[in-house]
Design a protein around this motif. Sequence first.
Motif, PDB file in Angstrom:
ATOM      1  N   SER A  77       1.088  -1.145  -0.144  1.00  0.00           N
ATOM      2  CA  SER A  77      -0.096  -0.146  -0.005  1.00  0.00           C
ATOM      3  C   SER A  77       0.724   1.183   0.079  1.00  0.00           C
ATOM      4  CB  SER A  77      -0.999  -0.077   1.326  1.00  0.00           C
ATOM      5  OG  SER A  77      -0.238  -0.034   2.402  1.00  0.00           O
ATOM      6  N   HIS A  78       0.407   2.324  -0.655  1.00  0.00           N
ATOM      7  CA  HIS A  78       1.156   3.322  -0.818  1.00  0.00           C
ATOM      8  C   HIS A  78       0.222   4.608  -1.320  1.00  0.00           C
ATOM      9  CE1 HIS A  78       4.060   6.248  -1.794  1.00  0.00           C
ATOM     10  NE2 HIS A  78       5.048   5.632  -1.213  1.00  0.00           N
ATOM     11  N   LEU A 114      -6.142  -4.557  -1.580  1.00  0.00           N
ATOM     12  CA  LEU A 114      -6.821  -4.298  -0.430  1.00  0.00           C
ATOM     13  C   LEU A 114      -6.684  -2.529  -0.568  1.00  0.00           C
ATOM     14  CD1 LEU A 114      -8.143  -4.410   2.379  1.00  0.00           C
ATOM     15  CD2 LEU A 114      -6.044  -4.924   3.408  1.00  0.00           C
ATOM     16  N   ILE A 115      -5.602  -2.023  -0.329  1.00  0.00           N
ATOM     17  CA  ILE A 115      -5.385  -0.608  -0.498  1.00  0.00           C
ATOM     18  C   ILE A 115      -5.001  -0.502  -1.991  1.00  0.00           C
ATOM     19  CG2 ILE A 115      -4.327   1.416   0.286  1.00  0.00           C
ATOM     20  CD1 ILE A 115      -5.546  -0.256   2.620  1.00  0.00           C
ATOM     21  N   ALA A 139     -11.285   9.525  -6.359  1.00  0.00           N
ATOM     22  CA  ALA A 139     -11.625   8.830  -5.126  1.00  0.00           C
ATOM     23  C   ALA A 139     -10.252   8.182  -4.857  1.00  0.00           C
ATOM     24  CB  ALA A 139     -12.720   7.978  -5.597  1.00  0.00           C
ATOM     25  N   TYR A 140     -10.306   7.599  -3.819  1.00  0.00           N
ATOM     26  CA  TYR A 140      -9.252   6.691  -3.210  1.00  0.00           C
ATOM     27  C   TYR A 140     -10.126   5.237  -3.231  1.00  0.00           C
ATOM     28  CZ  TYR A 140      -4.679   5.294  -2.267  1.00  0.00           C
ATOM     29  OH  TYR A 140      -3.323   4.681  -2.335  1.00  0.00           O
ATOM     30  N   SER A 141      -9.505   3.968  -3.773  1.00  0.00           N
ATOM     31  CA  SER A 141     -10.114   2.881  -3.738  1.00  0.00           C
ATOM     32  C   SER A 141      -9.557   1.912  -2.758  1.00  0.00           C
ATOM     33  CB  SER A 141     -10.152   2.166  -5.223  1.00  0.00           C
ATOM     34  OG  SER A 141      -8.795   1.688  -5.412  1.00  0.00           O
ATOM     35  N   PHE A 142     -10.562   1.043  -2.394  1.00  0.00           N
ATOM     36  CA  PHE A 142     -10.094  -0.238  -1.388  1.00  0.00           C
ATOM     37  C   PHE A 142     -10.960  -1.366  -1.845  1.00  0.00           C
ATOM     38  CE2 PHE A 142      -9.812   3.655   1.049  1.00  0.00           C
ATOM     39  CZ  PHE A 142      -8.477   3.286   1.740  1.00  0.00           C
ATOM     40  N   ILE A 168      -6.389  -2.203   8.931  1.00  0.00           N
ATOM     41  CA  ILE A 168      -5.666  -1.708   7.896  1.00  0.00           C
ATOM     42  C   ILE A 168      -6.358  -0.255   7.181  1.00  0.00           C
ATOM     43  CG2 ILE A 168      -4.545  -1.864   5.621  1.00  0.00           C
ATOM     44  CD1 ILE A 168      -3.846  -4.670   6.540  1.00  0.00           C
ATOM     45  N   LEU A 169      -7.524  -0.686   7.074  1.00  0.00           N
ATOM     46  CA  LEU A 169      -8.478   0.488   6.484  1.00  0.00           C
ATOM     47  C   LEU A 169      -8.556   1.821   7.241  1.00  0.00           C
ATOM     48  CD1 LEU A 169      -9.125  -1.622   4.013  1.00  0.00           C
ATOM     49  CD2 LEU A 169     -11.522  -0.931   4.304  1.00  0.00           C
TER      50      LEU A 169
END
Length: 356
Positions: A77-78, A114-115, A139-142, A168-169
């Motif tokens: 994730s970054h 996931l991220i 947007a940011y996606s998960f 984590i979320l």
Amino acid sequence: MTRYINGLVFNSETRSFTKQSFQVQGQYFESATSLAETELDLDGYYITPGFIDSCSQIGLAEIGIRWEGDDSYEFDSHLQYSVVDGIYPFDTAFQKAISHGVTASHIVPSPKSLIGAKTAIIHHTHTTVDEMVLSKDVAYSFSIGHQAKSTFFAEKKKPLTRMGIAKILRETLQQIQQQEPSIKKIVIRAHKAVDLEFISRLQQEFASIFDFHIIHGTEVPLLQETSFNTIIAGPTFRYIEHNEMMALSPKLYHQLSKHNIPFVFCTDHPVSSTSHLTLEGCLAVREGMTRQDVLYALTTGAANFLGIAHKTGAICDGLFADFVIWDKHPLDLDAQVVATYIKGTKVYAREEGFTQ
């Protein structure tokens, strides 16, 4: 400057087709006048705004190529990951999309991550990604549930529980709040009711900071009450890949509509081909939705949800001239696209001699 006359044009305000003329100057629609240089008679044809796929991996997961053409996710994730950096503008899927009346897509990373990454909305033509972009950092996606857990296990050789995913979320959302304060929209892929309830809790915890939206939402009808924002529903025309999708059915569309839960359509290309976006609309009609509401959701409704209604999504003065000419009502199963235009330029034509 070209004037198009006598066609049955979809009016996004009345959600109906009316016989009217419209005019294109350069890249934009403008009011019909007598100053047009050329004129095209569209008598007998239906005209809609270009369809918008509200969740797609087109250009990220290139058609016909294995891992070397898959830029749809990273395991780690970054917050600086952006889909714009992975889109291949010559993916052959773009031509297929415009041949089926789909002129723009919201690009979201694969459910394997996931991220995910910062999403973007692009037009389906041009030779560089920068020219294609309608809006970036949308947007940011998960992604939660089966796919994300499977990828984690493949990499770490140990399970990741829903409790671990929740931790984590929450941590990542706090980082976004601090490092990317301009991003307010969060999109989360989820099928199963337990994951949808978790998103509902996140929605309460971060209510004043983020707007949460669900992608898929397969088991939403199992929940007694929901307060979800817009759901990017579907695709329902696809194979049942794992247990979380056992309830997958086009009945979802009518159930969302019946309970006044706002939704838009998607194919998640290449999960389902972008050419099936119209088919998803046809299935929604079969399950009880009106054609008018489906066409609105495929065009202006999607543009409103994605925050690009000031640029495209309707045949309206001042917007990009993204439109599609059909040989019959677009939601007839045997309807064909006659021609597709993006920013006023014809990018697809089925009939010879159909000139601008």
